[in-house]
Design an enzyme around this catalytic site. Sequence first.
Site, PDB file in Angstrom:
ATOM      1  N   GLY A 199      31.955  15.960  91.017  1.00 41.93           N
ATOM      2  CA  GLY A 199      33.339  16.300  91.340  1.00 41.93           C
ATOM      3  C   GLY A 199      34.305  15.582  90.432  1.00 41.93           C
ATOM      4  N   ARG A 240      36.931  12.660  88.884  1.00 42.95           N
ATOM      5  CA  ARG A 240      36.816  11.236  88.569  1.00 42.95           C
ATOM      6  C   ARG A 240      37.410  10.410  89.711  1.00 42.95           C
ATOM      7  NH1 ARG A 240      38.705   7.978  83.166  1.00 42.95           N
ATOM      8  NH2 ARG A 240      38.574  10.025  82.242  1.00 42.95           N
ATOM      9  N   GLY A 292      37.561  11.160  92.931  1.00 47.84           N
ATOM     10  CA  GLY A 292      36.628  11.148  94.060  1.00 47.84           C
ATOM     11  C   GLY A 292      35.419  10.267  93.769  1.00 47.84           C
ATOM     12  N   GLU A 298      28.631  12.526  88.819  1.00 50.01           N
ATOM     13  CA  GLU A 298      28.928  13.281  87.603  1.00 50.01           C
ATOM     14  C   GLU A 298      30.386  13.688  87.714  1.00 50.01           C
ATOM     15  OE1 GLU A 298      28.998  17.391  86.065  1.00 50.01           O
ATOM     16  OE2 GLU A 298      26.983  17.190  86.907  1.00 50.01           O
ATOM     17  N   CYS A 310      31.820  21.584  84.153  1.00 51.30           N
ATOM     18  CA  CYS A 310      32.013  20.253  83.589  1.00 51.30           C
ATOM     19  C   CYS A 310      31.504  20.198  82.152  1.00 51.30           C
ATOM     20  CB  CYS A 310      31.329  19.212  84.446  1.00 51.30           C
ATOM     21  SG  CYS A 310      29.632  19.602  84.689  1.00 51.30           S
TER      22      CYS A 310
HETATM   23  N1  NAI Z   1      33.619  17.489  85.959  1.00 47.20           N
HETATM   24  C1  NAI Z   1      33.100  18.104  86.986  1.00 47.20           C
HETATM   25  O1  NAI Z   1      31.902  18.280  87.104  1.00 47.20           O
HETATM   26  C2  NAI Z   1      33.981  18.596  88.045  1.00 47.20           C
HETATM   27  C3  NAI Z   1      35.293  18.166  88.105  1.00 47.20           C
HETATM   28  N2  NAI Z   1      36.089  18.576  89.104  1.00 47.20           N
HETATM   29  C4  NAI Z   1      37.469  18.072  89.134  1.00 47.20           C
HETATM   30  O2  NAI Z   1      37.782  17.733  90.453  1.00 47.20           O
HETATM   31  C5  NAI Z   1      38.981  18.381  90.879  1.00 47.20           C
HETATM   32  C6  NAI Z   1      38.894  18.655  92.360  1.00 47.20           C
HETATM   33  O3  NAI Z   1      37.691  19.332  92.629  1.00 47.20           O
HETATM   34  P1  NAI Z   1      36.735  18.989  93.813  1.00 47.20           P
HETATM   35  O4  NAI Z   1      35.485  19.702  93.605  1.00 47.20           O
HETATM   36  O5  NAI Z   1      37.406  19.224  95.106  1.00 47.20           O
HETATM   37  O6  NAI Z   1      36.386  17.459  93.596  1.00 47.20           O
HETATM   38  P2  NAI Z   1      36.674  16.198  94.502  1.00 47.20           P
HETATM   39  O7  NAI Z   1      36.199  15.023  93.752  1.00 47.20           O
HETATM   40  O8  NAI Z   1      38.068  16.166  94.967  1.00 47.20           O
HETATM   41  O9  NAI Z   1      35.746  16.408  95.789  1.00 47.20           O
HETATM   42  C7  NAI Z   1      34.324  16.417  95.726  1.00 47.20           C
HETATM   43  C8  NAI Z   1      33.758  15.974  97.056  1.00 47.20           C
HETATM   44  O10 NAI Z   1      34.026  14.590  97.257  1.00 47.20           O
HETATM   45  C9  NAI Z   1      34.787  14.377  98.445  1.00 47.20           C
HETATM   46  N3  NAI Z   1      35.762  13.345  98.139  1.00 47.20           N
HETATM   47  C10 NAI Z   1      36.674  13.372  97.138  1.00 47.20           C
HETATM   48  N4  NAI Z   1      37.401  12.235  97.148  1.00 47.20           N
HETATM   49  C11 NAI Z   1      36.924  11.471  98.160  1.00 47.20           C
HETATM   50  C12 NAI Z   1      37.269  10.196  98.664  1.00 47.20           C
HETATM   51  N5  NAI Z   1      38.262   9.485  98.148  1.00 47.20           N
HETATM   52  N6  NAI Z   1      36.581   9.726  99.724  1.00 47.20           N
HETATM   53  C13 NAI Z   1      35.574  10.453 100.264  1.00 47.20           C
HETATM   54  N7  NAI Z   1      35.215  11.663  99.829  1.00 47.20           N
HETATM   55  C14 NAI Z   1      35.882  12.176  98.790  1.00 47.20           C
HETATM   56  C15 NAI Z   1      35.421  15.718  98.757  1.00 47.20           C
HETATM   57  O11 NAI Z   1      35.691  15.870 100.133  1.00 47.20           O
HETATM   58  C16 NAI Z   1      34.353  16.681  98.276  1.00 47.20           C
HETATM   59  O12 NAI Z   1      33.339  16.817  99.251  1.00 47.20           O
HETATM   60  C17 NAI Z   1      39.060  19.577  89.991  1.00 47.20           C
HETATM   61  O13 NAI Z   1      40.361  20.055  89.850  1.00 47.20           O
HETATM   62  C18 NAI Z   1      38.501  19.056  88.732  1.00 47.20           C
HETATM   63  O14 NAI Z   1      39.499  18.392  88.009  1.00 47.20           O
HETATM   64  C19 NAI Z   1      35.593  19.409  90.071  1.00 47.20           C
HETATM   65  C20 NAI Z   1      34.302  19.879  90.058  1.00 47.20           C
HETATM   66  C21 NAI Z   1      33.381  19.510  89.016  1.00 47.20           C
HETATM   67  O1  AKG Z   2      26.903  24.197  82.770  1.00 46.07           O
HETATM   68  C1  AKG Z   2      26.149  24.123  83.732  1.00 46.07           C
HETATM   69  O2  AKG Z   2      25.217  24.916  83.890  1.00 46.07           O
HETATM   70  C2  AKG Z   2      26.321  23.042  84.742  1.00 46.07           C
HETATM   71  C3  AKG Z   2      27.714  22.545  84.736  1.00 46.07           C
HETATM   72  C4  AKG Z   2      27.943  21.480  85.722  1.00 46.07           C
HETATM   73  O3  AKG Z   2      27.100  20.670  85.979  1.00 46.07           O
HETATM   74  C5  AKG Z   2      29.218  21.423  86.392  1.00 46.07           C
HETATM   75  O4  AKG Z   2      30.131  22.161  86.018  1.00 46.07           O
HETATM   76  O5  AKG Z   2      29.354  20.637  87.352  1.00 46.07           O
END
Ligand code: NAI
Ligand code: AKG
Length: 525
Positions: free
Chosen positions: A241, A243, A245, A265, A302
């Site tokens: 998710g 950074r 979180g 990640e 990602c």
């Molecule tokens: N680089 C990557 O792989 C990804 C990056 N993102 C980034 O994250 C942003 C938000 O997307 P989300 O998927 O909602 O990610 P998120 O990090 O906000 O949430 C992911 C999970 O962690 C939990 N969580 C988040 N912050 C927390 C905290 N402080 N304490 C306890 N639990 C917590 C959330 O409830 C959810 O289940 C996107 O706009 C994007 O910028 C999202 C998905 C993948």
């Molecule tokens: O590109 C992929 O197949 C995986 C990407 C990934 O891990 C993500 O977006 O969280």
Amino acid sequence: MTVRGENLIGTEARRGREAAFRAVAAATGEPMEPDFPGASLADLDRACALAEAAFDTYRETDPEARAGFLEAIAANILEIGDDLVTRCMAETGLPRPRIEGERARTVGQLRLFASVVRDGSYVAARIDPALPDRKPLPRPDLRLRRIAVGPVAVFGASNFPLAFSVAGGDTASALAAGCPVIVKAHPAHPGTSELVGRAVQKAVSSCGLPEGTFSLLFDAGQSIGQALVADPRIAAVGFTGSRRGGTALMAIAAGRPTPIPVYAEMSSINPVLLFPAALDARGAAIGKAFAASLTLGAGQFCTNPGLILALPGPGLDAFLDAAAAALRESPAATMLTPGIQRAYREGVARVAGHNAVTLLAEGPEGAATQGRATLFATDSDAFLADPALQEEMFGASALVVRCPDFAAMRAVLEHLEGQLTASLHLAAADHAAARDLLPLLERRVGRILVDGFGTGVEVAHAMVHGGPYPATSDGRTTSVGSLAIDRFLRPVSYQDVPDALLPAALRAANPLGLPRRIDGAPERA
Ligand SMILES: NC(=O)C1=CN([C@@H]2O[C@H](COP(=O)(O)OP(=O)(O)OC[C@H]3O[C@@H](n4cnc5c(N)ncnc54)[C@H](O)[C@@H]3O)[C@@H](O)[C@H]2O)C=CC1
Ligand SMILES: O=C(O)CCC(=O)C(=O)O
């Protein structure tokens, strides 16, 4: 199969008693049925107690039983059929072929880990037999195996509702290692999560495993996730998710009386290095392929190619013309959640407003739930001067950084944070320049690829989906591929322990038929 809005705690399915939330249909922004009342702290305590009670039995299941369990989960996921696909499409806005492909990847991943369990190399069993006559001191009998670390908390990703979620790579690798799993469902796809959770729960029962092997909890906010990471019965965390979180969970884990590892990640902009001879030979074709990778899944990967580094010249012009033309015609795409759509829009506006950045192309305006592709450009001096330009824009947006020479390209790479991937587009005449940069790239990224883009990670033995911080919290591991199991194992050594008391993996007769090393060399059958 009906979605009921129930937490799955061991063999039970029950509605929570805390604040409720609903999924939001990604395309329309409308709330969906049913509501999901959140789990209580008592529910969490019950899930952790069951996981702890299951641990010693589950981790000693024989390889065939554990592999069969992983395969049963895969079969149960497929058995849900179209109900899973349609619910997942509605919750995420992702199209059918993507969801069906991701389901195949999820099932393939579970089967891969079944084969890892059957193979047994992951146990890393090694025996150094006693040398009673060694001078000046005898050597004791030493035997090592790796055991599961304990119950694991998994936070699935919003952008991969199947392959990185309830029964995704973190869960599959933790279960394969012998760890019970408690998933905190991602609030963006609760119905998908419940359906897949029921598939796992059913497999636990049909395989006769302890009920605490798996639980699934919902929460409208963040308190259950935080309490889960803080719970002393949890031994490790898998997360995909943001950074913010990921680092919040890392801080909780590090602040516990007994700190635990968090395998998070997080963010990555995945530099793409375009070398001059490759650009001269096929700049336009690379530009078209780049646009396709950038817009895949509305750019919500990602591994999305968010940063392009190149030397100016006609080859780069051809690349940019082709990429811009493709992006101008790329329709806006539905994003996963209103929050992600808002964050993308704000990120794009921030970069667009930067005085050293120009807009090269943008896709057509879309609906309020959609994101449009954008391509920006700057130069290496401006990029180096402002760390904010390397922040992830989670969506179909990339920044081209014009580098006057390879020294400037190197300076940009040196300045970059840790990344999941780096892509190099090369012709033979570029090899010398590429060779110079490879040691630096190895230090910055988890995967180096040539003439391709990082989107679409292969699930395989030699895959690394990881990288130095902030791409992940621990660059020594991977969250995709069979090596992901290492995160949830730790070595234990047995010194002079009688055969009758040794675990089966290390007994003289090798009853599990594991591959083992004796005095460092493979054991002969
Ligand atoms: N680089 C990557 O792989 C990804 C990056 N993102 C980034 O994250 C942003 C938000 O997307 P989300 O998927 O909602 O990610 P998120 O990090 O906000 O949430 C992911 C999970 O962690 C939990 N969580 C988040 N912050 C927390 C905290 N402080 N304490 C306890 N639990 C917590 C959330 O409830 C959810 O289940 C996107 O706009 C994007 O910028 C999202 C998905 C993948
Ligand atoms: O590109 C992929 O197949 C995986 C990407 C990934 O891990 C993500 O977006 O969280």
